[in-house]
Design an enzyme around this catalytic site. Sequence first.
Site, short mmCIF file in Angstrom:
data_model
loop_
_atom_site.label_atom_id
_atom_site.label_comp_id
_atom_site.label_asym_id
_atom_site.label_seq_id
_atom_site.Cartn_x
_atom_site.Cartn_y
_atom_site.Cartn_z
N LYS A 64 0.88 -0.99 0.03
CA LYS A 64 -0.12 -0.17 -0.11
C LYS A 64 0.95 1.31 -0.06
O LYS A 64 1.82 1.11 0.74
CB LYS A 64 -0.80 -0.13 1.09
CG LYS A 64 -2.11 1.07 1.20
CD LYS A 64 -2.85 1.08 2.45
CE LYS A 64 -4.11 2.02 2.36
NZ LYS A 64 -4.77 2.04 3.70
N HIS A 109 -0.27 4.59 0.29
CA HIS A 109 -0.98 5.82 0.89
C HIS A 109 -1.62 5.51 2.21
O HIS A 109 -1.86 4.30 2.41
CB HIS A 109 -1.99 6.46 -0.02
CG HIS A 109 -2.95 5.42 -0.29
ND1 HIS A 109 -3.08 4.34 -1.18
CD2 HIS A 109 -4.48 5.36 0.16
CE1 HIS A 109 -4.29 3.70 -1.51
NE2 HIS A 109 -5.00 4.14 -0.56
#
Length: 224
Positions: free
Chosen positions: A104, A106
């Site tokens: 991921k 963000h």
Amino acid sequence: MESYKQEFIEFMVDSQVLKFGEFTLKSGRKSPFFMNAGGYVTGTQLRKLGEYYAKAIHDNYGLDFDVLFGPAYKGIPLTVATTMAISELYGKDIRYCSNRKEVKDHGDTGILLGSKLKDGDRVVIIEDVTTSGKSIEETFPIIKAQADVEVKGLMVSLNRMEKGQTKKSALAEIKEKYGFDANAIVNMKEVVEYLYNKPYKGQIYIDDTIKAAIDAYYEQYGAQ
């Protein structure tokens, strides 16, 4: 056999997670039994499952560790349920950690869910079942890439007791290759011993026919 092991065998049957008959495994092997931890779907089942894992981890590794790591995806609810059970049963706070299949970029970034791993952390890995050890081949490098941690052991729910890539069981191969212990809440020998020709809730799950099929399966695929 410890009482929680007997209860766990009954729990697997009640939850329809452990079934007997004829099944084709991902490996292509024809098996007379099949275990699918995806069958644990209710809050009550997950709470009980966490308790059985917690008791087995306590018996095999004690509680002198920091993080419980569950590989995505099935390992995620296992770590959450088991860390809660360890807190409830033993009053010890263990951090939970799992990996993501995709990194991921963000918000809560990175490849990990839950706690970050820190240098010096002592880690126990938790999985549903290990047949070939392939998942640990993927998981171990991920864990070691995050921090300088010590893996104390692996806990699975059921040891199928069949050979992995060599003549040894997958759990024995893991111990030999990676240097940490690998254990299960119960193994298939204990399951057969407990259920063979013994009525449970009015039904016999392992009769002479199923027992013969299991014996034949282990003649071909059983670990030495």
